[in-house]
Design a protein around this motif. Structure first.
Motif, mmCIF file in Angstrom:
data_model
loop_
_atom_site.group_PDB
_atom_site.id
_atom_site.type_symbol
_atom_site.label_atom_id
_atom_site.label_comp_id
_atom_site.label_asym_id
_atom_site.label_seq_id
_atom_site.Cartn_x
_atom_site.Cartn_y
_atom_site.Cartn_z
ATOM 1 N N LEU A 1 -0.171 -4.640 3.794
ATOM 2 C CA LEU A 1 0.771 -3.592 3.696
ATOM 3 C C LEU A 1 0.154 -2.750 5.234
ATOM 4 O O LEU A 1 -0.874 -2.216 5.230
ATOM 5 C CB LEU A 1 0.750 -2.580 2.784
ATOM 6 N N VAL B 1 4.221 -6.360 5.249
ATOM 7 C CA VAL B 1 5.172 -5.362 5.046
ATOM 8 C C VAL B 1 5.033 -4.004 5.845
ATOM 9 O O VAL B 1 3.734 -3.571 5.792
ATOM 10 C CB VAL B 1 5.119 -5.270 3.482
ATOM 11 N N ASP B 2 5.724 -3.236 6.052
ATOM 12 C CA ASP B 2 5.553 -1.895 6.531
ATOM 13 C C ASP B 2 5.648 -1.097 5.321
ATOM 14 O O ASP B 2 6.407 -1.098 4.455
ATOM 15 C CB ASP B 2 6.834 -1.436 7.358
ATOM 16 N N ALA B 3 4.859 -0.294 5.171
ATOM 17 C CA ALA B 3 4.642 0.717 3.849
ATOM 18 C C ALA B 3 4.414 2.337 4.493
ATOM 19 O O ALA B 3 4.263 2.573 5.804
ATOM 20 C CB ALA B 3 3.214 0.390 3.220
ATOM 21 N N LYS C 1 -3.605 -1.903 3.957
ATOM 22 C CA LYS C 1 -4.167 -2.452 2.822
ATOM 23 C C LYS C 1 -3.861 -3.933 2.537
ATOM 24 O O LYS C 1 -2.866 -4.308 2.725
ATOM 25 C CB LYS C 1 -3.331 -1.460 1.649
#
Ligand SMILES: Cc1cc2nc3c(=O)[nH]c(=O)nc-3n(C[C@H](O)[C@H](O)[C@H](O)COP(=O)(O)O)c2cc1C
Ligand code: SF4
Lengths: 582, 126
Positions: A8, A43-45, A59
């Motif tokens: 993330l 993934v973009d968070a 993360k």
């Protein structure tokens, strides 16, 4: 295809999606080469708290490890060493943001508040079971005393002592009242607790009832909280149906029932004696204390009044023990405090932290700091009864005593954050208007003093102030502190007194130079067009809703300040920075 | 239900504590802040999508505010064998995306994952 790991990449909530594009691409490229089975998803968070300006937080789950990535080289290292070879990459590891500690909010966002079984599955009603069968009322009170729990409604009175006074008071009937009036502007901790975990309040009230010898409880809640009311009603009826409330709870000889009473939303009805009057159907006006409600409360009977958040702590203290609770917090303020952080922070929300956490950690680390590239100016704690705290005291550990020493107070937990665009005179005017509106009018210092203070503030905001007013304001404020009947009048001047202490220069600017640097005091503002910068595009004239701008592209434009309504539309829309605000 | 005595309460509690680890849970924050941001519509969208895709073993649940008021509606997804994930700004479209990707194929949905920054004191001890 299925992934067994996820990377993330966190960006700040107000940063654009493409901010981490480089990093994203670096991870994808490296994984493309080293992870042919495609077992990792990138993934973009979005970050809730504050990001480090020079690196991006990453993360890895399910490992639950955080890394700080400065550039694509770091991304490659994480893939090669950590993901592929399973070696730690200590150099890049970052600490988890684990400042929050949730006791009061333990079930909020976890259980279904309309299903008592989910509460029971998480130790719900186990504290009640424990006190009813394994503890005497004296032992319960001793445990609460030992925990060091203090009232979260504002004053910070030790809860165990309050219970003991009520227990010792003579009376055939006694009552437990839950104060769910929550009237501070910006505060919604109690509402969220009631909406998210209504059973915990009911259970705690029954425990209080057992300890002090009461078999009837009232929840005084403002009618503006319909969802909280609905969930309380559901909780009470489910608990009663199961024998966890009502007659002979769990087969013991203790009975307790709870009734909900609605308040009409007057701030002063949160004050305990006014609340009791309102509960009895009288006009909600405070009475002199003593006698305290513990001795002579509802219908003249000994009554324990506790705030929602105070009560939410009780079941946990009983289950985990006072020693456990006692270890959390500072020497004189134990446990946690819930804050509703609002205003100019990036991520407003509910935050529960151990007492002793710094204001800086709450405002910046947890709530993400100030958005829109503005700078922090002050934070108001304690609502209309508290004061403003400037930047230089942000590292103060929060507890009851420290906040009072700064000229503010803990209050119930509203925390309104202000930036450079907020004017102290304007903010003071807002809170004072609130206190004046909400004053019940019973005693002269508050009724007259509040009005007077407000008049001075209104004059100052209009540019009609006089430096001598400041001294008069301080004197009126001091008189109100000493002579008002209840906490409302006693604290009405707090916001002003603290602003005069920390932001005197802003008051002086308004009075002497007739200037409001934040541009909030409209009467002090003038908008003018700077002919040097003006390119005569004419957008100002077109957007002005008051038609205060005249001229044309040949002769240039001018603002008629007699017509201008100071809305700032031209100032915001001018592409050439040609409108001066002063 | 009849009224419980102490023993019955205790055995009910133990029964309720034994959670079903095998089911996928979709938990929507339905406090006032969530509802104001449209969480009720999000809840409906999940309900419809679960039905449309004929998913079994997926439980849709309601909860209160988890404190991330700036990113409401918030939703937590628990898929067996996967870490629990919290999503923010879950509009009905995002909800459908979450079902189709996260719930059905274990692919995370980008741009709205939040970080859970607090432990559960009842489960993780201190
Ligand atoms: C003007 C005024 C408003 C108050 N409003 C509230 C309120 O909304 N909620 C609350 O719990 N206490 C409020 N209080 C404090 C209560 O008088 C009382 O101290 C508190 O309910 C005691 O509970 P605690 O010991 O659990 O904090 C207010 C006090 C004053 C003077
Ligand atoms: S201080 Fe103000 S609110 Fe309190 S009793 Fe006096 S007039 Fe009423």
């Amino acid at each position: 295809m299925s992934f067994n790991r996820y990377i993330l990449i966190y960006r700040e909530s107000d940063a654009g999606v493409d901010k981490n594009e480089n990093l994203f691409d670096a991870f994808m490229k490296e994984l493309g080469e080293k992870d042919p089975s495609n077992s990792v998803q990138v993934v973009d968070a979005v970050m809730n708290g504050k990001a480090d300006p020079d690196s991006t937080l990453v993360k890895i789950i399910p490992d639950n490890i955080y890394f700080k990535c400065k550039d694509p080289v770091d991304a490659i290292k994480i893939v090669d060493d950590f993901i592929i070879k399973n070696n730690p990459v200590k150099k890049l590891e970052a600490a988890a943001n684990n400042i929050q500690y949730r006791i009061v909010l333990r079930n909020c966002g976890v259980i279904d508040p309309e299903n008592i079984n989910e509460y029971i599955a998480r130790e719900g009603y186990s504290a009640l079971e424990k006190v009813l069968f394994d503890m005497t009322p004296d032992e319960v009170i001793a445990e609460i005393k030992k925990s060091g729990l203090r009232g979260r409604g504002g004053a910070g009175f030790p809860t165990g002592n309050k219970w003991a006074f009520t227990q010792q008071a003579v009376g055939d009937v006694k009552y437990v009242v839950c104060n769910a009036d929550e009237g501070d502007p910006g505060a919604y901790m109690d509402r969220s607790t009631l909406e998210g975990d209504p059973n915990s309040i009911i259970e705690a009230m029954a425990i209080a009832g057992y300890a002090v010898g009461a078999s009837k409880g009232y929840i005084y809640i403002r009618a503006e909280y319909p969802l909280a009311i609905k969930r309380l009603e559901i909780a009470i009826s489910q608990a009663t149906e199961m024998g966890l409330m009502g007659k002979n709870i769990m087969g013991s000889d203790f009975s307790f029932e709870i009734e909900i009473r609605y308040g009409a939303g007057a701030f002063v009805c949160g004050e305990e004696t006014a609340l009791l009057a309102s509960l009895q159907g009288e006009r909600g006006m405070p009475k002199p204390r003593p006698p305290f409600p513990a001795v002579k409360g509802l219908w003249g009977k000994p009554t324990v009044i506790n705030n929602v958040e105070t009560l939410a702590n009780i079941p946990v203290i009983i289950i985990k023990g006072s020693d456990w609770f006692n270890r959390i917090g500072t020497e004189k303020s134990k446990g946690t405090k819930v804050f509703a952080v609002t205003g100019k922070v990036k991520n407003s929300g509910l935050v529960e932290v151990p007492m002793g956490t710094t204001l800086r950690d709450i405002i910046f680390t947890v709530s993400g700091g100030i958005g829109n590239n503005r700078k922090f100016k002050a934070v108001q704690t304690g609502g209309p009864s508290g004061g403003v705290i400037p930047e230089k005291f942000l590292d103060t550990p929060i507890d009851y005593e420290n906040l009072v020493a700064l000229g503010s107070m803990m209050g119930s937990g509203g925390m309104i954050v202000m930036d450079e665009d907020d004017c102290m005179v304007d903010v003071n005017k807002f809170y004072l208007q609130f206190s004046v509106d909400e004053s019940c009018g019973k005693c002269a210092p508050c009724r007259l003093g509040g009005r007077q203070l407000l008049t001075y503030l209104q004059d100052i905001a209009k540019g009609n102030g006089d430096l001598k007013d400041i001294d008069k304001m301080k004197r009126i404020g001091n008189a109100m502190q000493k002579a008002s009947l209840c906490g409302l009048g006693q604290t009405t001047s707090n916001p002003i007194q603290s602003a005069l202490k920390y932001f005197y220069d802003e008051y002086e600017e308004h009075i002497v130079h007739k200037k409001c640097r934040a541009g909030k005091c409209l009467e002090l503002l003038t908008y003018t067009i700077n002919p040097e910068k003006c390119s005569r595009c004419g957008i100002c004239k077109r957007v002005c809703p008051a038609s205060a701008i005249s001229g044309d592209r040949e002769s240039g434009f001018a603002i008629d300040n007699a017509v201008c309504i100071k809305c700032g539309e031209c100032y915001n829309r001018c592409k050439f920075d040609a409108i001066d605000r002063g | 239900m009849s009224k419980l005595n102490r023993e019955q309460f205790r055995s009910l509690r133990e029964k309720l504590k034994a959670v079903n680890e095998q089911q996928t849970e979709i938990i929507v924050g339905l406090g006032s802040c969530g509802i104001a941001a449209g969480a009720a519509r999000t809840f409906d969208a999940f309900q419809k999508e679960i039905k449309a895709k004929s998913l079994t073993g997926v439980v849709l649940r309601r909860t209160g505010c988890m404190g991330l008021c700036a990113s409401e509606p918030t939703v937590e997804i628990k898929v067996p064998g996967m870490a629990d994930i919290i999503y923010g700004w879950v509009t009905p479209e995002v909800a459908r995306d979450i079902v189709q990707k996260h719930v059905m194929r274990q692919i995370l949905v980008s741009n709205c994952i939040q970080d859970k920054t607090f432990k559960d004191i009842l489960k993780e001890g201190e």
